[in-house]
Design an enzyme around this catalytic site. Structure first.
Site, PDB file in Angstrom:
ATOM      1  N   GLN A   1       7.413   3.849   3.743  1.00  0.00           N
ATOM      2  CA  GLN A   1       6.010   3.435   3.821  1.00  0.00           C
ATOM      3  C   GLN A   1       5.837   2.152   4.647  1.00  0.00           C
ATOM      4  O   GLN A   1       4.813   1.973   5.302  1.00  0.00           O
ATOM      5  CB  GLN A   1       5.495   3.218   2.390  1.00  0.00           C
ATOM      6  CG  GLN A   1       3.991   3.184   2.258  1.00  0.00           C
ATOM      7  CD  GLN A   1       3.362   4.572   2.201  1.00  0.00           C
ATOM      8  OE1 GLN A   1       3.895   5.454   1.566  1.00  0.00           O
ATOM      9  NE2 GLN A   1       2.237   4.748   2.870  1.00  0.00           N
TER      10      GLN A   1
ATOM     11  N   ASN B   1      -2.519  19.029  -1.442  1.00  0.00           N
ATOM     12  CA  ASN B   1      -3.515  18.319  -0.638  1.00  0.00           C
ATOM     13  C   ASN B   1      -3.172  18.333   0.853  1.00  0.00           C
ATOM     14  O   ASN B   1      -4.019  18.674   1.687  1.00  0.00           O
ATOM     15  CB  ASN B   1      -3.637  16.878  -1.155  1.00  0.00           C
ATOM     16  CG  ASN B   1      -4.511  16.023  -0.275  1.00  0.00           C
ATOM     17  OD1 ASN B   1      -4.029  15.364   0.641  1.00  0.00           O
ATOM     18  ND2 ASN B   1      -5.807  16.059  -0.500  1.00  0.00           N
TER      19      ASN B   1
ATOM     20  N   LYS C   1       0.875  -1.185   0.000  1.00  0.00           N
ATOM     21  CA  LYS C   1       0.000   0.000   0.000  1.00  0.00           C
ATOM     22  C   LYS C   1       0.899   1.217   0.000  1.00  0.00           C
ATOM     23  O   LYS C   1       1.841   1.312   0.791  1.00  0.00           O
ATOM     24  CB  LYS C   1      -0.862  -0.024   1.281  1.00  0.00           C
ATOM     25  CG  LYS C   1      -1.848   1.118   1.363  1.00  0.00           C
ATOM     26  CD  LYS C   1      -3.173   0.751   0.739  1.00  0.00           C
ATOM     27  CE  LYS C   1      -4.039   1.950   0.432  1.00  0.00           C
ATOM     28  NZ  LYS C   1      -3.754   2.644  -0.851  1.00  0.00           N
TER      29      LYS C   1
ATOM     30  N   SER D   1      -6.889   5.532   3.835  1.00  0.00           N
ATOM     31  CA  SER D   1      -6.944   4.679   2.637  1.00  0.00           C
ATOM     32  C   SER D   1      -7.293   3.244   3.034  1.00  0.00           C
ATOM     33  O   SER D   1      -8.062   2.564   2.349  1.00  0.00           O
ATOM     34  CB  SER D   1      -5.590   4.675   1.919  1.00  0.00           C
ATOM     35  OG  SER D   1      -5.467   5.783   1.072  1.00  0.00           O
TER      36      SER D   1
ATOM     37  N   LYS E   1       5.368   1.813  -3.212  1.00  0.00           N
ATOM     38  CA  LYS E   1       5.261   3.175  -3.758  1.00  0.00           C
ATOM     39  C   LYS E   1       5.503   3.113  -5.254  1.00  0.00           C
ATOM     40  O   LYS E   1       6.177   2.194  -5.740  1.00  0.00           O
ATOM     41  CB  LYS E   1       6.313   4.080  -3.104  1.00  0.00           C
ATOM     42  CG  LYS E   1       6.021   5.558  -3.235  1.00  0.00           C
ATOM     43  CD  LYS E   1       5.061   6.072  -2.178  1.00  0.00           C
ATOM     44  CE  LYS E   1       4.669   7.502  -2.436  1.00  0.00           C
ATOM     45  NZ  LYS E   1       3.861   8.063  -1.332  1.00  0.00           N
TER      46      LYS E   1
ATOM     47  N   GLY F   1      -2.927   8.212  -4.192  1.00  0.00           N
ATOM     48  CA  GLY F   1      -2.320   9.437  -4.724  1.00  0.00           C
ATOM     49  C   GLY F   1      -1.078   9.841  -3.953  1.00  0.00           C
ATOM     50  O   GLY F   1      -0.748   9.282  -2.910  1.00  0.00           O
ATOM     51  N   ASP F   2      -0.362  10.798  -4.493  1.00  0.00           N
ATOM     52  CA  ASP F   2       0.779  11.456  -3.827  1.00  0.00           C
ATOM     53  C   ASP F   2       0.975  12.744  -4.628  1.00  0.00           C
ATOM     54  O   ASP F   2       0.037  13.203  -5.308  1.00  0.00           O
ATOM     55  CB  ASP F   2       2.017  10.545  -3.856  1.00  0.00           C
ATOM     56  CG  ASP F   2       3.174  11.076  -2.988  1.00  0.00           C
ATOM     57  OD1 ASP F   2       3.077  10.988  -1.757  1.00  0.00           O
ATOM     58  OD2 ASP F   2       4.160  11.599  -3.540  1.00  0.00           O
TER      59      ASP F   2
ATOM     60  N   LYS G   1       5.668   3.352   8.267  1.00  0.00           N
ATOM     61  CA  LYS G   1       4.471   4.188   8.435  1.00  0.00           C
ATOM     62  C   LYS G   1       3.228   3.310   8.512  1.00  0.00           C
ATOM     63  O   LYS G   1       2.400   3.451   9.404  1.00  0.00           O
ATOM     64  CB  LYS G   1       4.373   5.149   7.247  1.00  0.00           C
ATOM     65  CG  LYS G   1       3.154   6.032   7.300  1.00  0.00           C
ATOM     66  CD  LYS G   1       2.938   6.806   6.015  1.00  0.00           C
ATOM     67  CE  LYS G   1       4.176   7.554   5.591  1.00  0.00           C
ATOM     68  NZ  LYS G   1       3.890   8.594   4.580  1.00  0.00           N
TER      69      LYS G   1
HETATM   70  P1  NDP Z   1       0.473  17.898  -3.966  1.00  0.00           P
HETATM   71  O1  NDP Z   1       0.966  17.609  -5.320  1.00  0.00           O
HETATM   72  O2  NDP Z   1      -0.996  18.032  -3.738  1.00  0.00           O
HETATM   73  O3  NDP Z   1       1.177  19.208  -3.395  1.00  0.00           O
HETATM   74  C1  NDP Z   1       2.558  19.341  -3.292  1.00  0.00           C
HETATM   75  C2  NDP Z   1       2.842  20.778  -2.908  1.00  0.00           C
HETATM   76  O4  NDP Z   1       4.226  20.941  -2.630  1.00  0.00           O
HETATM   77  C3  NDP Z   1       2.498  21.752  -4.025  1.00  0.00           C
HETATM   78  O5  NDP Z   1       2.083  22.953  -3.445  1.00  0.00           O
HETATM   79  C4  NDP Z   1       3.853  21.911  -4.721  1.00  0.00           C
HETATM   80  O6  NDP Z   1       3.988  23.100  -5.467  1.00  0.00           O
HETATM   81  C5  NDP Z   1       4.763  21.940  -3.524  1.00  0.00           C
HETATM   82  N1  NDP Z   1       6.130  21.602  -3.890  1.00  0.00           N
HETATM   83  C6  NDP Z   1       6.554  20.524  -4.601  1.00  0.00           C
HETATM   84  N2  NDP Z   1       7.891  20.576  -4.744  1.00  0.00           N
HETATM   85  C7  NDP Z   1       8.290  21.705  -4.113  1.00  0.00           C
HETATM   86  C8  NDP Z   1       9.542  22.321  -3.912  1.00  0.00           C
HETATM   87  N3  NDP Z   1      10.659  21.773  -4.405  1.00  0.00           N
HETATM   88  N4  NDP Z   1       9.587  23.494  -3.214  1.00  0.00           N
HETATM   89  C9  NDP Z   1       8.460  24.050  -2.730  1.00  0.00           C
HETATM   90  N5  NDP Z   1       7.236  23.512  -2.894  1.00  0.00           N
HETATM   91  C10 NDP Z   1       7.153  22.362  -3.578  1.00  0.00           C
HETATM   92  O7  NDP Z   1       1.086  16.746  -3.017  1.00  0.00           O
HETATM   93  P2  NDP Z   1       0.615  16.304  -1.574  1.00  0.00           P
HETATM   94  O8  NDP Z   1       0.140  17.477  -0.803  1.00  0.00           O
HETATM   95  O9  NDP Z   1      -0.253  15.123  -1.723  1.00  0.00           O
HETATM   96  O10 NDP Z   1       1.994  15.774  -0.963  1.00  0.00           O
HETATM   97  C11 NDP Z   1       2.901  16.618  -0.262  1.00  0.00           C
HETATM   98  C12 NDP Z   1       3.860  15.765   0.537  1.00  0.00           C
HETATM   99  O11 NDP Z   1       3.119  14.963   1.470  1.00  0.00           O
HETATM  100  C13 NDP Z   1       4.708  14.778  -0.259  1.00  0.00           C
HETATM  101  O12 NDP Z   1       5.952  14.624   0.394  1.00  0.00           O
HETATM  102  C14 NDP Z   1       3.916  13.487  -0.139  1.00  0.00           C
HETATM  103  O13 NDP Z   1       4.741  12.349  -0.329  1.00  0.00           O
HETATM  104  C15 NDP Z   1       3.431  13.589   1.285  1.00  0.00           C
HETATM  105  N6  NDP Z   1       2.274  12.779   1.630  1.00  0.00           N
HETATM  106  C16 NDP Z   1       1.087  12.909   0.961  1.00  0.00           C
HETATM  107  C17 NDP Z   1      -0.008  12.148   1.337  1.00  0.00           C
HETATM  108  C18 NDP Z   1      -1.347  12.341   0.724  1.00  0.00           C
HETATM  109  O14 NDP Z   1      -2.304  11.737   1.226  1.00  0.00           O
HETATM  110  N7  NDP Z   1      -1.513  13.161  -0.305  1.00  0.00           N
HETATM  111  C19 NDP Z   1       0.101  11.130   2.397  1.00  0.00           C
HETATM  112  C20 NDP Z   1       1.368  11.130   3.097  1.00  0.00           C
HETATM  113  C21 NDP Z   1       2.406  11.905   2.678  1.00  0.00           C
HETATM  114  P3  NDP Z   1       3.673  23.104  -7.055  1.00  0.00           P
HETATM  115  O15 NDP Z   1       2.178  23.164  -7.148  1.00  0.00           O
HETATM  116  O16 NDP Z   1       4.353  24.322  -7.568  1.00  0.00           O
HETATM  117  O17 NDP Z   1       4.262  21.841  -7.605  1.00  0.00           O
END
Ligand code: NDP
Length: 444
Positions: A111, A240, A90, A376, A126, A165-166, A114
């Protein structure tokens, strides 16, 4: 040389040019040292650490698709099925230009622990691609997702491997992926999570990672004689995780004054307006310059900068290694006393050590962002039952899980003489369950 050092050197030698994977392994093995040394002979004989740091399976595939100009494009697809000792693989799919095998392996490895911490029966995996949905039309995203699933479908299934998603993979992408899976397999099953509510998704999954981060942060603060209400919080990211972390922090009485994307950052002294942020990022899919157009008292700055803002609590919610030693020093000198990771490994090893040495309450992402994968797993349960639970039911379960995770890692840290070291606590609590299951299942 100790067994831990031997295995770390082996990982570096056998996985060249994968620095994020080396970093994740180093962080986990270092904090497991006491547990490993207490069982060194047994674990070494069973090659337990060699096995846990080697994926059960890593699938690499070609993803050809046609863009809107009629040009054929080719991307790389990945799925790393890291460990299935405690349940089906997962873990999310990441679509971003930076994706490579080393990044997927670091995420898959994290993961495992976690998922174990959630207390639910899910193994670690992943996947993803170096395809970036940003700037692509809906048709191009659909063409890519359909091609990606046309290969991936043969490796996944509701009882085998359940992606989600991620970064870069939200509701739109999950919908296209699910549609193609169902079409090829002719089977309506819970093979992906993060689905839309009309086709098997769970209420509260969208909010789960951000909300869960705040439920855990609140419990951590409470157990350390502090509270979130009235505090100033800085958040990075505007995706997200960040959006729902900001929303829940505000519901719990904190003031969140920053967010960022990969090109710039926002300081809003009156507190981030979540409705405006959602409109910019979820509806218009635009840059943060649009946010300040709607909020004239807020400031927009190009580049990186959220960690320079004075705060009590910092929640990195964007991406790996976004908070380095210099940022940690700035945060500490500005009075920040708590850092909980929303993203995966956003804090470098040096910055983490600096926080710990300076008495900052620090919780690693594998514990504090586990609410997403936990919910999830709740979506998988609902799909198996063919039932839908209410938002309140799922949210209550999520709160219970996050509070439980915090106490598990707090107890593990205390048991091994490292009270307050939540990094060690998370790794130890996550590891012990997986190790026991692996030992019980023999050499596989
Ligand atoms: P999204 O794609 O929804 O959002 C990512 C955000 O981070 C965007 O605002 C993006 O900006 C920004 N970002 C990406 N790269 C950079 C960078 N180099 N510098 C500054 N900002 C940056 O992803 P999520 O919110 O889903 O995921 C965010 C983190 O959380 C990741 O590490 C992911 O692995 C982790 N995560 C997510 C989960 C989930 O349920 N979604 C669960 C557990 C962990 P831009 O729009 O410009 O790309």
């Amino acid at each position: 040389m100790s067994y831990v050092d031997e295995v770390y050197e082996r990982v570096v030698a056998q996985n060249p040019a994968q620095p994020e994977f080396h970093q994740a392994v180093k962080e986990v093995l270092e904090s497991l040292r006491v547990v490993i040394e207490a069982n060194e002979e047994k674990y070494k004989k069973e090659a337990l650490l060699e096995r846990i740091t080697t994926p059960e399976r890593a699938i690499l595939f070609r993803v050809p698709w046609v863009d809107d100009k009629g040009q054929v494009q080719v991307n790389n697809g990945y799925r790393v099925q890291f460990n299935s000792a405690i349940g089906p693989y997962k873990g999310g799919l990441r679509f971003h230009s930076s994706v490579n095998l080393g990044i997927i392996k670091f995420l898959g490895f994290e993961q495992i622990f976690k998922n174990s911490l959630t207390g639910l029966p899910i193994g670690g995996g992943k996947g993803g691609s170096d395809f970036d949905p940003k700037g692509k039309s809906d048709r191009e995203v659909m063409a890519f997702c359909q091609s990606f699933m046309t290969e991936l479908y043969r490796h996944i299934g509701a009882d085998t491997d359940v992606p989600a998603g991620d970064i870069g993979v939200g509701g739109r992408e999950i919908g296209f992926l699910f549609g193609q899976y169902k079409r090829i397999r002719d089977s309506y099953e819970g093979v992906l999570t993060g689905k839309g509510l009309t086709y098997g998704g769970s209420l509260a999954r969208t909010e789960a990672t951000g909300y869960g981060l705040l439920y855990l942060t609140q419990e951590l603060l409470k157990c350390n004689g502090k509270e979130l209400a009235g505090k100033t919080v800085v958040v990075s990211g505007s995706g997200n995780v960040a959006i729902y972390a900001i929303q829940k922090a505000q519901q719990l009485g904190a003031k969140v004054v920053t967010c960022c994307d990969s090109t710039g950052w926002v300081y809003d002294p009156e507190g981030i307006d979540v409705a405006v942020l959602k409109d910019v990022k979820e509806v218009k899919r635009a840059r943060l310059t649009e946010y300040v157009k709607a909020r004239p008292n807020a400031e927009y700055h190009e580049g990186k900068g959220v960690w320079s803002v004075k705060c009590d609590v910092a929640l990195p919610c964007a991406t790996q290694n976004e908070l380095d030693l210099e940022d940690a020093k700035t945060l500490v000198s500005n009075g920040c006393f708590c850092v909980c990771e929303g993203a995966n490994m956003p804090t470098t090893l040096e910055a983490t050590e600096y926080f710990q040495k300076n008495g900052v309450l620090f919780c690693p992402g594998k514990a504090s962002n586990a609410g997403g994968v936990a919910t999830s797993a709740l979506e998988m349960s609902q799909n198996s039952e063919r039932l839908h639970w209410t938002f309140e039911e799922v949210d209550a379960k999520l709160q219970g899980i996050m509070v439980n995770i915090f106490h598990n890692l707090d107890d593990a840290a205390k048991k091994y003489g490292m009270e307050g070291n939540y990094v060690a606590g998370a790794n130890i609590a996550g590891f012990l369950k997986v190790a026991e299951a692996m030992e019980a299942q023999g050499i596989v």
